[in-house]
Design an enzyme around this catalytic site. Structure first.
Site, mmCIF file in Angstrom:
data_model
loop_
_atom_site.group_PDB
_atom_site.id
_atom_site.type_symbol
_atom_site.label_atom_id
_atom_site.label_comp_id
_atom_site.label_asym_id
_atom_site.label_seq_id
_atom_site.Cartn_x
_atom_site.Cartn_y
_atom_site.Cartn_z
ATOM 1 N N SER A 204 0.792 -1.237 0.000
ATOM 2 C CA SER A 204 0.000 0.000 0.000
ATOM 3 C C SER A 204 0.820 1.281 0.000
ATOM 4 O O SER A 204 0.257 2.363 -0.130
ATOM 5 C CB SER A 204 -0.959 0.010 1.195
ATOM 6 O OG SER A 204 -2.104 -0.761 0.923
ATOM 7 N N LYS B 74 0.307 3.724 -2.814
ATOM 8 C CA LYS B 74 -0.687 4.801 -2.765
ATOM 9 C C LYS B 74 -0.024 6.179 -2.639
ATOM 10 O O LYS B 74 -0.652 7.198 -2.965
ATOM 11 C CB LYS B 74 -1.650 4.571 -1.608
ATOM 12 C CG LYS B 74 -2.544 3.340 -1.751
ATOM 13 C CD LYS B 74 -3.472 3.188 -0.561
ATOM 14 C CE LYS B 74 -4.472 2.043 -0.738
ATOM 15 N NZ LYS B 74 -3.877 0.720 -0.607
ATOM 16 N N SER C 15 -6.171 3.855 3.950
ATOM 17 C CA SER C 15 -5.620 2.950 2.932
ATOM 18 C C SER C 15 -6.734 2.233 2.164
ATOM 19 O O SER C 15 -6.761 0.999 2.075
ATOM 20 C CB SER C 15 -4.676 1.931 3.582
ATOM 21 O OG SER C 15 -3.807 1.373 2.629
#
Length: 477
Positions: A75, A78, A319
């Protein structure tokens, strides 16, 4: 003579001070390097990793261990998607969802169709659909002769990001993507429905409720209510390739179970929820269709999302994978005229090149970081975090990062139980076998530093080692 001696001494000290100060800085960096290397050699004998530490003011590299090695970012990917969206769309960018009609209204009857047109809003909620229903009621519609039609052509028809395996499709983090989609609530589990199971009468089937309710989602109920104290064996799944939700098992009387399940057809789900809102306002039931808004249709409603900087706050803090995928497609649509993953990825890669990143060290196939084929080096992820400091939206971006040791999903989020007592703002990342943490840490000297720690091939959790590394950066610099 005495006065001359004092002056000479002062000059000598002033000349030596920068050298002494520089020696102290180099000593601190060397101590940090030694201690971090010791942590790595002790804990990561067979792990793959890439670690870079930079001075936040200059971008100079203070520590580099396999910095150019490309690792799964999970993640932390991102971070790039967020930066590209804020820069290319603008921090005040708002998504639009619109309602149209294509016929005259006579004595409460709309002689035509109602259209709900999606614009890729990742924050559309049932309450916004209710506002549309109120607006249609106010202009005098109580009946229509046509259909309720969804227009999701802002994005392409490819619904599922690459890398999501069939057994994960029903899970809330693996939502299917449409330009017209809703979330059950402001946690923004995009394209999911909440399934709540309750019951009290022993021997009967449980009560299954959907929130929001959608008649197009069938329920298969294979359950039984058992005595209190017995084991709860309830499972809630969605049949692969359909919207059918299957509930099985035993539920102890007086208890409940709730979970979020992705829907197979986000467009139809959103349209169905809209129909329920219309019915609640006394506007009669109507068939559901998917199509395009015709040129002769008249717009009768529009919903604007919050500014992107506010959406990004939840995207990074919580997230939210679905947001990453929708932002990627939105970039493709707005920059290249095509709401697809390929166009969005192309736009993001161009953004990276234009901002001085080496995109040869970035490989990605999605906007969330779920894909196990994604790769990036810590050298590049830390460089991104340095480059964005010159952007006008930087402080809103920084505020969106989870803060270590701070309680609350919208403060500490995924770092709320980690690195307590340290000043750390960073994005976490995890997929099977890979852990990551990239962001900013405050050193004991009061200065801030940039770090990126990426690791994979982990047989156990890499989090304790990652946190120990960050602590040494903070303690020694």
């Amino acid at each position: 003579m005495k006065k001359k001696f004092i002056i000479c001494t002062m000059i000598f000290l002033l000349c030596c001070f920068p050298i002494t100060s520089m020696d102290n800085v180099e000593a601190s960096e060397q101590t940090m390097t030694t201690k971090v290397n010791s942590i790595i050699s002790k804990n990561w004998k067979n792990n793959e990793y890439s670690i870079t530490v930079r001075d936040m003011e200059t971008g100079n590299i203070l520590y580099n261990k396999n910095g150019d090695k490309m690792i799964r970012p999970a993640s932390t990917h991102k971070l790039l998607v967020s930066a590209a969206a804020l820069d290319l769309l603008g921090s005040d960018y708002r998504f639009e969802t619109k309602v149209y009609v294509d016929g005259p209204i006579e004595e409460g009857v709309l002689h035509g169709n109602i259209y709900l047109q999606g614009g890729g809003d990742p924050t559309l909620l049932p309450v916004h659909l209710e506002s549309f229903a109120n607006g249609l009621k106010k202009i005098g519609i109580s009946k229509i002769t046509g259909s309720l039609i969804a227009d999701d052509t802002w994005f392409d028809k490819d619904r599922l990001a690459k890398g999501i395996v069939p057994q994960d499709e029903a899970l809330s983090y693996a939502s299917r993507i449409s330009a017209l989609t809703i979330s059950p609530n402001d946690q923004y589990d995009i394209a999911t429905v909440q399934v709540k199971v309750t019951g009290s009468k022993i021997g009967t089937m449980v009560n299954v409720q959907l929130a929001p309710f959608a008649s197009t989602i069938p329920i298969v109920n294979k359950t039984r209510i058992v005595k209190k104290g017995e084991k709860n064996t309830i499972t809630i799944t969605r049949e692969y390739g359909t919207d059918r939700i299957v509930v099985k098992g035993n539920l102890p009387a007086g208890t409940e179970k709730s979970t979020y399940v992705t829907v197979y057809d986000p467009t139809l789900y959103t349209l169905d929820v809209f129909r329920e809102k219309l019915l609640a306002k006394g506007i009669q039931t109507m068939p559901l269709e998917v199509g395009e808004v015709p040129d002769n249709a008249m717009r009768v409603g529009i919903s604007y999302s919050k500014p992107l900087k506010d959406i990004n706050f939840r995207f990074l803090k919580l997230s939210i994978n679905g947001m990453g995928e929708m932002l990627t497609k939105q970039l493709g649509r707005e920059l290249l005229g095509e709401g697809s993953w390929s166009a969005g990825i192309q736009a993001i890669r161009t953004y990276g090149n234009d901002n001085g990143l080496n995109m040869e060290q970035w490989y990605f196939e999605d906007g969330s970081g779920l894909n196990h084929q994604n790769r990036v080096s810590s050298m590049q992820e830390s460089l991104l975090l340095y480059k964005i400091r010159s952007k006008s939206w930087y402080y809103s971006y920084l505020d969106a990062l989870p803060q270590a040791g701070r309680k609350g999903k919208l403060v500490g989020a995924t770092l709320e139980n980690r690195l307590q007592g340290y000043s750390v703002s960073a994005k976490t990342g995890y997929i099977s076998g890979a852990h990551a943490l990239s962001g900013y840490v405050k050193g004991k000297n009061g200065k801030w530093y940039i770090f990126s720690i990426l690791t994979q091939a982990n047989k156990t959790s890499a989090i304790p080692t990652i946190d120990d590394i960050v602590k040494q950066i903070a303690n020694e610099l």
